[in-house]
Structures are given as C-alpha cells and as structure tokens.
Design an enzyme around this catalytic site. Sequence first.
Site, PDB file in Angstrom:
ATOM      1  N   GLU D  53       4.331  -1.082  -3.365  1.00  0.00           N
ATOM      2  CA  GLU D  53       2.981  -1.263  -2.139  1.00  0.00           C
ATOM      3  C   GLU D  53       2.019  -0.320  -2.311  1.00  0.00           C
ATOM      4  OE1 GLU D  53       4.642  -2.453   1.158  1.00  0.00           O
ATOM      5  OE2 GLU D  53       5.901  -3.986   0.320  1.00  0.00           O
ATOM      6  N   GLU D  84       8.068  -7.083   0.825  1.00  0.00           N
ATOM      7  CA  GLU D  84       9.244  -6.880  -0.197  1.00  0.00           C
ATOM      8  C   GLU D  84      10.281  -8.596  -1.442  1.00  0.00           C
ATOM      9  OE1 GLU D  84       8.359  -5.827   2.360  1.00  0.00           O
ATOM     10  OE2 GLU D  84       8.130  -3.331   1.985  1.00  0.00           O
ATOM     11  N   GLN D 106       8.496   1.114  -0.154  1.00  0.00           N
ATOM     12  CA  GLN D 106       7.529   2.105   0.134  1.00  0.00           C
ATOM     13  C   GLN D 106       8.550   3.519   1.164  1.00  0.00           C
ATOM     14  OE1 GLN D 106       4.226   1.585   3.339  1.00  0.00           O
ATOM     15  NE2 GLN D 106       2.721   2.136   0.877  1.00  0.00           N
ATOM     16  N   ASP D 109      13.677   2.532   3.684  1.00  0.00           N
ATOM     17  CA  ASP D 109      14.104   1.406   4.759  1.00  0.00           C
ATOM     18  C   ASP D 109      13.410   0.207   4.615  1.00  0.00           C
ATOM     19  OD1 ASP D 109      13.318   4.652   5.505  1.00  0.00           O
ATOM     20  OD2 ASP D 109      14.394   3.913   7.082  1.00  0.00           O
ATOM     21  N   ILE D 111      14.544  -1.178   2.123  1.00  0.00           N
ATOM     22  CA  ILE D 111      14.824  -2.255   0.895  1.00  0.00           C
ATOM     23  C   ILE D 111      15.926  -3.384   1.375  1.00  0.00           C
ATOM     24  CG2 ILE D 111      17.136  -0.837   1.310  1.00  0.00           C
ATOM     25  CD1 ILE D 111      16.374  -1.178  -2.021  1.00  0.00           C
ATOM     26  N   HIS D 151      12.447   5.253   8.913  1.00  0.00           N
ATOM     27  CA  HIS D 151      11.468   5.999   8.063  1.00  0.00           C
ATOM     28  C   HIS D 151      12.580   7.211   7.706  1.00  0.00           C
ATOM     29  CE1 HIS D 151       8.429   3.667   9.166  1.00  0.00           C
ATOM     30  NE2 HIS D 151       7.534   4.395   8.270  1.00  0.00           N
TER      31      HIS D 151
END
Lengths: 321, 321, 349, 349
Positions: D53, D84, D106, D109, D111, D151
């Site tokens: 992304e 994802e 990105q 977190d 994943i 994050h």
Amino acid sequence: MELPAELLTRAHYWMRLTRALDERGAFLHKQSKIVGGYFSQIGHEAISVAAGLALGPDDVAAPMHRDLGTYLVRGLHPRRILAQFLGRATGVSRGRDANLHGMGDLSLGLIGFISHLPASTGVIAGVAHAFKLKGEPRVAMAFFGDGGASQGLAHEALNWASVFQLPMVVICENNQYAYSTPLARQMRIEHIADRAAGYGIPGVIVDGNDFCAVYQAVTQAVERARAGGGPTLIECKTMRMRGHAIHDNMAYVPKDLLETWAQRDPIARIEAVLRERGLLDDAALAALLERIDHELDEAQAYAEASPYPDPSEVTQGVYAD
Amino acid sequence: MELPAELLTRAHYWMRLTRALDERGAFLHKQSKIVGGYFSQIGHEAISVAAGLALGPDDVAAPMHRDLGTYLVRGLHPRRILAQFLGRATGVSRGRDANLHGMGDLSLGLIGFISHLPASTGVIAGVAHAFKLKGEPRVAMAFFGDGGASQGLAHEALNWASVFQLPMVVICENNQYAYSTPLARQMRIEHIADRAAGYGIPGVIVDGNDFCAVYQAVTQAVERARAGGGPTLIECKTMRMRGHAIHDNMAYVPKDLLETWAQRDPIARIEAVLRERGLLDDAALAALLERIDHELDEAQAYAEASPYPDPSEVTQGVYAD
Amino acid sequence: MTWDANLHTGVTTLAETGDAPPGAIRELTYLEAIREALRYELQRDPAVLLLGEDIGVYGGAFKVTQGLIEEFGEQRVIDTPMTELAMIYAAIGMSFQGFRPVVEMQFADFISTGFDAIVQFAATNHYRWGQAAPITIRAPGAGGLRAGPFHSQSNEAWFVHTPGLKVVAPATPADAWGLLISAIRDPNPVIYYETKYLYRSLKGPVAGGETGLVPLGRAALRREGEELSIITYGAMVHEALAVAADLERAGHSIEVLDLRTLKPLDEAAILATAHKTGKVLIVHEANRTCGVGAEVAALIAEQAFDALDGPITRVAGPDTPVPYSPPLEDAHRPDAVKIRAAAQRLLEF
Amino acid sequence: MTWDANLHTGVTTLAETGDAPPGAIRELTYLEAIREALRYELQRDPAVLLLGEDIGVYGGAFKVTQGLIEEFGEQRVIDTPMTELAMIYAAIGMSFQGFRPVVEMQFADFISTGFDAIVQFAATNHYRWGQAAPITIRAPGAGGLRAGPFHSQSNEAWFVHTPGLKVVAPATPADAWGLLISAIRDPNPVIYYETKYLYRSLKGPVAGGETGLVPLGRAALRREGEELSIITYGAMVHEALAVAADLERAGHSIEVLDLRTLKPLDEAAILATAHKTGKVLIVHEANRTCGVGAEVAALIAEQAFDALDGPITRVAGPDTPVPYSPPLEDAHRPDAVKIRAAAQRLLEF
Ligand SMILES: Cc1ncc(C[n+]2csc(CCOP(=O)(O)OP(=O)(O)O)c2C)c(N)n1
Ligand SMILES: Cc1ncc(C[n+]2csc(CCOP(=O)(O)OP(=O)(O)O)c2C)c(N)n1
Ligand SMILES: [Mg+2]
Ligand SMILES: [Mg+2]
C-alpha cells in the site's frame, strides 16, 4: 424538505467546533506538544456532524479517524479530546491510545477505534445485533472509507447485517484517497454504494459536503433501521483536504482536484444556507468563532495542565476484573 | 451453439469417471480404508469437468473439495488421487494432507487447496497477476462456494482482480448449502453473480447441471480473460446431492428439494444430449462404465499396494532448500 | 431438526430440563460436559448467547450444541454465515451491550480467519478505553483423529503470547464443565481450547451446579510424586498419567501437573512442582518452538533455577504441520512412548 | 511523483544507477540499507517485485521504497488496494509462477490482517505438496516512536511459532541489507521485521554487492565477554551494547549475541555463549509471555543446563499493548536502564 433553523444553527456550531478543534490539534502538533501522528479531518465536517446529529442519545456509533465531529456531537468534551492528543491521564484513553484511536466511551454511545480498518463495521454489526435481540429501538452506526471498503471485513459485516436485518447504518466516507491511493486504484467502480445491491440492502449516494443532504439521507436510514427495515449503506462523496496524516504533503493529489473541492467546502456551504435563511451574519459568525476559540482555549489549558499517566500504572487494566 | 461431438463424448467420460471415483472413495471410506473425513461431490460433475475442459494446458486452476472433475481433467491420475485418500506415500501430498486437500501439482496447473475457504480465490489472483505481468496469454481459475462467498477474501480477491484487470475466471459453485447452512441464511440475495457489479466485472449465471451451458459460459470467460478483458464471475446454480461430508445425513435438507434436483442430474442430462445426437446408446454406456471400473480397479490396486510414508520422514520438507 | 421447523424462542428453566440437582455428580463425556455447561449458562443467564457456523439446526460439526436451539430458540443459539472475522467482531459488539456470547469455531484451525478481531480488538479494548469484552471462543483443537493439517491444529500459543486474552485447555469432563462456565462469566475474552480427541473417548464425573466451577488461572495436580514433574495440558494429561503409572511400576514417583489455564499461567503451581522434584518434563501437542512449553520452561529457568536437578525437557509436536497419514501423524504426536523415553532420560540424569 | 506521471517500465542496470562498485563499503542508514537492498535485488533479478500500500508513487509510509517506482516502473513496484489478505495470497500466487514478491506491510501491526495467508497457506505448501512459496514480507515493527498500540507492535513470536516460515530481525544497516537479500533469495516465506526506530537514527557501513550477504539462521556475536551473555535482537542490540560498555567501565565483561534470525534460531551460537559465560540475559521489546525469549531460555535450559551459573533472565515488554503516552511507553519499553539493572542482579547471583 427544509431543515429546521435550530438544527442548522446547532449543526453549524458543531461543524465550526470540529474544524477549530482539528486546527488546534494541528497547531499543537506543530508545537511538538503532540508527538507521533496527527490526522486532520478537514472536509469531513458535514458528514461526521450530520451522522452524529441523526442519531438518538441511546444509539451507538463507531467513528474513525476523520469523524471528530461525531465524537463531539455525541458529547465527548474537547477537554478530554485534547488531553487524549497530549497523552495525558485525563484523556479519553488515559494516555494509552494515540490521537483518535481508542476514543471510546459507551456512556456516550461511542466505541474506541483501532487502526485495523474497517474494524468499526464489524463491531457495530454486533452492537446492532444486540439491539435487535433485545428488541430495543436503537440504531448502531459504522463508518468506513474508500480504502476500508477494500477490506474483507467490510464485506463480511455488511453481509452479516443484511442476513440478520440489523438496525445498522453504514457511512462510507469516500474522500477519493486512501493514504496516497486514489479511488481508481482502489476499485474499478465509481460508486461504492453500488455494492449494497450485492447484500440486498439500500445503497444511497449523497453529496458529503452538503450538511442538509447528508443529514436527510442518514436520518432516513436511521429511521428505517429503527423501524426494523434493516441496514443501509450511505456513500458520502467528499474529498480529504489535507494529507493522510500531518506529515504528508499530498504531492500525489492533483492541485486542480483540491481546488475544485475547496469550492465545495462544507462549512462555507452550510453558512451560505444559514445566511440565505437569515440565520447568520458576519457579526454572529465572529461571535461564534470567538466563543469556540474560548472553549478551546479553556480545553487546551485543561489538557496542558493535566498530568501524564503514572508510569507505574503501565501494566494496569489489561484485564477487567 | 452446438458443442462438437468429440468434446461432448470426452466430457461424458470425465463426468462418469468423476462420479465413479467419488463413489469409489465413499466405498473405501465405508470399508474404513479411508480414515478421517470424505467429501462427496455428486451433482458437481458438470461444473468441475466443464471448467477443467475450458482451460488450456498452460492455464492454472485452484479447485476445491467438490471439484474432483477438474483435477481429473487436468491430468491428475486416479492412482495418485486414491493413494492420496488412503494416505499413501504415492498420493499427491505423500500422505501429508487429507482427502482433497493439498492435491496440488503445478506441472499439471493445479494448486493444492487448504481448508480455509476461499483461499483459492486469493492465490489465483496472484497467479493471474503473474500471467499478466509476464504478458503470457494464460488464464487462472478459482472456485468458491455459496459459503465461501461470505468470506472477506472472496471480496478482496475479486476487487484485486478487477483493479488489475487480471486474466482470471472465478467459478462460484452455488450448491444451496454451506454445510448445513442454506443460502437464505448465508446471504439475502438470490444471485451471487449480482455481486460482480460491485467490482465492475461481468457476472454470469448459469445452470450448473448443464454441461453445455457451463462449458460455454466458462469458455467465453476464459477467452475474454486471455484476450485481456479482465476477470469474470460465473455463478453455477447446482445442488449438493450428498451431505457436507460423509458423516452428514443431511436431515436439514428438505426431501423435495433433493428430489427436484435429482431430476436435473448433470450426468443424466449430458447423456440425454448424447443420445439425442446419436452419440451414445446403452451398449456404449455399459462399455464406458466397464472401462472406468477397470481403470479404477487398477488405480485402487495401485493405491492399496502403495506403501505408507516412512514415519522417520515426518519432519522433512517443511522448508524448500 | 430441519430449517422448516418453527423454532421457539422461550427460555426453559432448570427444573423443566431434568438436570441433576445442584451438587450432584454425573458421569459425562468430555463433549457432554461442554454441552451441559453451555446449557447451564444459557439457563442461568439470559445474556449468554451461542454463535457459530452450523451450531443450531445442525447441532454443530461435532454435535456439541445439539438440542440447544430446540431448547433455547434461535435468538440465543444463532446459526451464522461462514464468516469468522465478522462473527468475532459481532460477538464483541454484542458483549459491549451486555451479552455474553460464546462463539464456536468449527475447528480451532479456523480461528486464524478471525485473528484480527481477537488479537487487535477483543484483546485491547479494556487496556485502551476501559471497555470489557466478555466473549468466549470455543476452539476444538488438537490431533490424533487423522484429520490432517487443517483440522488438527494446536495454535494456542498465538493467543498465549497476546496480552489481554485468557486461554484455557481443559483435560477432563469436570474441567471442561467448570472452566467453560468460568470462561463465560469472566469479563475478559477467553479462548477455550477443547480437545476433539477427548470428546467421546473420555468420560468422567462432573459436579453439577456451582460446586463444579473451576477458577481460571489455577493448575491441577493430577498426581503427586517426588522424582520428576510432568507439566502438560489437554489430551497429553492422560498420556502423562499413563507414563506416571507405568514408571511407578518401575519404582519411580512422578508428579503430573495439568496447567488447565494457559494464560494466565499458574506460576505458583509450576514453580512449586519444579521446586519439589527438581526435574521438569513439559509436554504438549502444539509445535515445539515458542509454544506454551517454552514459556513454562523459561519461567522455571528464571524463577526456580536453584531447585533444578536436571535439564528442563520438552516433548512437543515437531515443527511441522500435522500430517494426515496414520504413520506420520503417530510419529508427530507426543504419546506415552515418547514421553516415557524422555522421562527415563531425565530420571537418569 | 504524482499519479499523472507516465511511469516507465524499463529495468535499469547496475551501472546506470551509480551504485557503489561490488564490495565497496558505503555508510548507509538502516532505512537506506533496506532501500538499497531492494534496489540491488530488483536490478539483479527480474523476478523480484514489490507489492504494498502506497509503496510506489508515494514511496511508502516511511519512504523506504522512495524512487523505486521511477526506476523500475509500476510493473515491478506495485501499489495495491488496502487489502493485506488478498495481497499476501496474491504474492504467494505470483511466487508460484516464478516471481519473488516482496510485500510491505505498512506497519507490522497490520500483518494480522493477512494472517491466514501467511500461517495457513504460505507456511504449509511445501510440506503438503512440495511447492515452494518464496515470498518476503517486510514488517516495520517495534516501538519507541510514540505511535501507540497499533503502530508499535513486535509480533514476531506468532510467526516464530508457526512451522514453515522463516523470521529475521536485522539490527544494523549491514544486516538490514544482507538479510533482506538473503530473505528474497530464500525459497521459503520469510518475515522480515525491520525496526522503525532505527530507520534514520542508525547509520553504519554496508558492504555492497555479494560480499555483504548475511545468511539466514546465523547469529552475530556483537561483543565478546566472559561473565554474562546478553542475547537479543533488533533495536535492543544497541541498548545491550550500551549496557555492556557501561558495565565494562565497572569492571565487568559482557558478551552480546544478536540473534538476527529468529526462525530458525542459531542454536549453536546460543548454546555456545551460554556455555561460555554461564549467565544469560535475554532482551526483547516484544511481550514477554511466549515471546522469542521464552524459546531461547527453554533451549538453553534444556541443552546447556550444566553450564548455567545463574537463572536465565528475561527483560521484555510487559504483557500489555504498547501504550502511547511518553511516560507509559518509556515504562513499557526495555532500555539500557532496565537491562543494566537485570544484568547487575545476574552478575551478583
Ligand atoms: C488493515 C489496515 N491496513 C492498513 C492501514 C494503514 N492505513 C491507515 S489509514 C489508511 C488509508 C485509509 O483510507 P480510507 O479508508 O479511504 O480512509 P481515509 O484515511 O481516506 O479517511 C491506511 C492504508 C490500516 N489502518 N488498516
Ligand atoms: C474459513 C473457513 N471456515 C469454516 C470452514 C469449515 N467448512 C468447511 S466446508 C464448509 C462449508 C462450505 O460451504 P460452501 O462454500 O458453500 O462449499 P460446499 O461445501 O457447499 O461445496 C465449512 C463451513 C472452512 N473450511 N473454512
Ligand atoms: Mg479515503
Ligand atoms: Mg455450498
């Protein structure tokens, strides 16, 4: 249908407050008082305020990162929001969560959001399901963006709401971009609302910068949901007027696109309506802005005077007991 | 358009072989030679065989648990399939995976399936993407069911295929049930193909028990994909004629529904066409069935004579080197 | 039952259903204990709901919930679309409105499909904004049934690692009953790993009513011994007990600790048995690396270091998917033979 | 760059891009080392693709991939929808057709949103039907940046527990380069945890060309010592080195082992340092329970038991989400002060 003057005036206050609070946050970030990220919602005020106002006090909403107006309308005080931005113990999440994440308070019918978009759509399906099972005339509202629309959960939750005919309203904020990704790279359709047909539910398209239009569409959907008519997907067409987050200079957005949408600023539009109906003049606007400024000064002072959380409490509250 | 005699005759063989192999599997299960679960695909022969035949040799398919015909048509020998069912070292997965899971062999353009439905849709989007990136005129085909249609991945993969305009054909096998769950509890729409509009791709509805109809629809979609026209979603209406798996007596399926669909048996239908066109008579059919029986006897003997995998190899092959 | 039937929605009371009187002890299979615990809570608390694929009309893939939709109606035993992620999110939303949803994963293997809802959302709400999410997720796990890589997983370690969750894994009908009720009443998200292998193969006494409750976080000493401790959970408890009995005949005294709750671990019980015997053997079906056994070993190595008389030893599933073919699955799955060999080595250390 | 630009699709050769000559050593930041490794592989192997992304036109949320779409075109640097799960499945499909996709999450977190594709599909194909899935997933992880619970995650243990995956976590620019290239060339799915905290704060020498490759599965002894071993990875390597230097001033000799690859672990190196010093301190940012540290401790407790002169000690992130507010995050994150205190206790044991 003309909206009542009182409603418009109220909405105007909330929209102005939303923008001013947003700008205040950006300013605090510039001053390095807010560390980490900061999300501006400028351009989304009509949607978030109208959606918030269309709900009743017992309804529940799960707003996301550009729905500052919904939080405010539902009664979350700017004090708690600014304290949240500043990571203080008096912030909504007591310093645990960042910027607009985790700004939940069920006593205000607000669910704290997580990054994983569009989580709000999933949890709101459950809230709506609870209302239906209990036979309560309450409505649950979720928000997702044009980016969130690509996630499997958006599909699963809409299908769930449809199968169980839940009292749920889903606001899709189509602001043309998901981070740097333009709509045409996110999907190969023009209207996200067209997906509603795939769930056998109504899909409504509305000008997201026109408070009156959003308010009417959402009110209708809320009434429908409350009356047992099931979920509605409302696509609000708008434009994200700032970068994805504060660090993003939006070089990838064509200038003329921004200019076009700047002409459609939702606050300018509601103010034009108010002026036309004799509900606003320069003096009244100036007074309103000053009042808001005072409110935010007070809120900021409160937030800045608030203590940080006590580091010895870092492991507390992982579990309820 | 009338399909060529040769094609029909070939298809008839594959459909009969598919059913006979399926029944052989059920019989071996009854004899406790197959342990664990067993999935019957009876009723799906027209879909799986037509889809398989519509593909070219360099195309790739990711069939699922009721697509035995596709595996066969693409060249997976009944020997390897029966050895797989029996957990032998000569089975497709060398005893590692169960029943139709993991029956992959890329030299035959087949991807081994995992339980997590509809995984095939996701991986096939990537295979199609690879074809497009390499500029190869190849097509990738995924299958999912009416149950799998509810999963987020079905949505994500269709959107992905649409955004990148991939050479992908997605066969939705709407057999009215997902395990015990009837269509009306899975979704509140009649036609899953209607969701294609939400991705800006063609959605086609076809009688899944009519080989000719499926073959024509799939061929068209394959040609379209190969020519760069992007993905197609084809919904094949059919009925799962056995339980979800062998242990399931289907008490939840109304008897008359099964009777109605029994009248539409795909094998009876292709045989009616063949007879009408003078391509089949009783003697020819008897000969065919006998030939198939012999083939399967031989395959079964091979499978039963095959060794079990060596337990000392249990940890081998987790990683490629 | 069929979909055409007119499902009633009334709630039956305890008296009507012919339950055992409170405190009375019944012999139940592991599966029946789960079903009866669900019934008990459905009867007791109108906030309890069941959600899952095929759990109502069909009674569940393993028939755990059989009869419950007839008894409690489709408002409380809810057949869902095939959509684990939305299901778990929805359960959390329901829990925010006062319900206590119990979600059935058809197999523990499919819990990964709803992973985000569990590890990102359910697990974090209370820490972030003080909102409890009292959901229970039933995950029929583990192997031994020739069900292959996607119907045999023991994936509890993913959740034991994730803060904000609780994880339990009953080994007996009594614990299946008592832990399920405690899980449902707990104000936190709890993953309840039930062992398919034991569903019908294990029968045992279950105390009805409130007397049979088993608190979360408390291990059970299944057998006392002096020379070596086997620490385990789930179906492996029975293998361990068989080994202990066998080794007793060879003159050895083996202690067996059944963890029962995997998160939070009963650290006191683990350290106590390590201190007592000085030799620890940890057993589980789950893949070895970074499994629950690693945490138990690390805990002991850190906090009972002085007490150890031998290497902390693990017998676990090797780091591979669970294979289907009988010889392979047997080679993969820990059993009394493998456990005995490891225990013998440790005894001789 | 904007979306209106006409993205070319040509492949530039090494010579054109002004790279350092093979073997020459450059000073690069951690982030630049990642970018240069991607460029190197994109140049070397037409099968290498990037997916993610906002990685193309925008250059990635952290600008790791900046400039690569201009250089390699949108056929090789592919901006994807926000999806994802499909992205990782698609990468696997591409890998089946000869590509070597490198997928950017990105943030690490997210994943979990693609979890099924990784743990159920990518991880199992080779075992089940002999099909390799050479994908690399870049996961920018860990904390210290006031980025809050979504994050800042260090969720590597989920994947270390799952068979069929490899997991790496470079701590230096040289390893960021060398491990990324090895990950891309490895025929297995590899999760590459990069530490956001180090992106721009750490600079170091990177040997260009093939000389700078770092093999998977090999730990690095960052500092030799006699009294105590600190075993760690990622940003914590630098905290550990600071503690070692500090303790040296106090007359202590500390060894620091950087694991670099978390799966498969370099068991020989771990056991060697444990044998050498007899005292082991394990450090990571990830939540403590069932983290990678648990596996390292368990391994040592089992296989280097005789060598131990003190309890195997862990300093790890406590079992909570990573909090946002600076005092809370500082309390949460291991740092030199916390590590030093634990080391001191262990030295005095
Ligand atoms: C599952 C997931 N993946 C990635 C991200 C990172 N991310 C945060 S916001 C965002 C873009 C969201 O776009 P959209 O849904 O259109 O909302 P907008 O920001 O435009 O209001 C991305 C990619 C995320 N939050 N969640
Ligand atoms: C993600 C996931 N959840 C649950 C299951 C368990 N399961 C196996 S097949 C099945 C029903 C599938 O229905 P459908 O997609 O219609 O395919 P059919 O079996 O009817 O051919 C279910 C629930 C699964 N395989 N994958
Ligand atoms: Mg957007
Ligand atoms: Mg079906």
